[in-house]
Scaffold this active site. Structure first.
Site, PDB file in Angstrom:
ATOM      1  N   CYS A   9       0.841  -1.199   0.000  1.00  0.00           N
ATOM      2  CA  CYS A   9       0.000   0.000   0.000  1.00  0.00           C
ATOM      3  C   CYS A   9       0.874   1.245   0.000  1.00  0.00           C
ATOM      4  CB  CYS A   9      -0.968   0.001   1.183  1.00  0.00           C
ATOM      5  SG  CYS A   9      -0.196   0.263   2.786  1.00  0.00           S
ATOM      6  N   THR A  10       0.242   2.390  -0.063  1.00  0.00           N
ATOM      7  CA  THR A  10       0.992   3.641  -0.188  1.00  0.00           C
ATOM      8  C   THR A  10       1.913   3.899   0.995  1.00  0.00           C
ATOM      9  OG1 THR A  10      -0.912   4.833   0.678  1.00  0.00           O
ATOM     10  CG2 THR A  10      -0.656   4.770  -1.706  1.00  0.00           C
TER      11      THR A  10
END
Length: 103
Positions: A9-10
């Site tokens: 994820c980011t």
């Protein structure tokens, strides 16, 4: 079905590990074999082994960012989805993949 995958994820923290856990639990509940590596701010963890990739029926990339090492999956059926899909509906995703592959 034999599955390998990547979760990322980011931020490389929360959704990465939630997606991995949801995917692994769903796969095990459905009787599939699965190995998932994570990629994030702390680097790569549980890196996939070449023999697991070779034996896999499908590669699932649950990511909200660009992941490294995709070249390892050349010639493999690969499904790329955002982490929220895996987090919200992991069993539905696996069932769709299984039906689409005819396994």
């Amino acid at each position: 079905m034999k599955i390998v995958g990547i979760a990322a994820c980011t931020s490389g923290i929360a959704h990465t590990y939630i997606a991995k856990e949801k995917l692994m639990r769903a796969a095990e509940a459905l009787g599939h074999e699965i190995h998932v590596e994570t990629q994030g701010t702390i680097g790569t963890e549980d890196e996939l082994k070449a023999e697991d990739i070779k034996a896999a029926d499908v590669v699932i990339i649950a990511a909200d960012i660009k992941v490294g090492g995709k070249e390892r999956f050349a010639g493999k059926k690969t499904v790329e989805v955002p982490t929220h899909i895996v987090i919200k509906s992991p069993k539905a995703l696996l069932n769709k993949i299984q039906n689409d592959l005819g396994l």
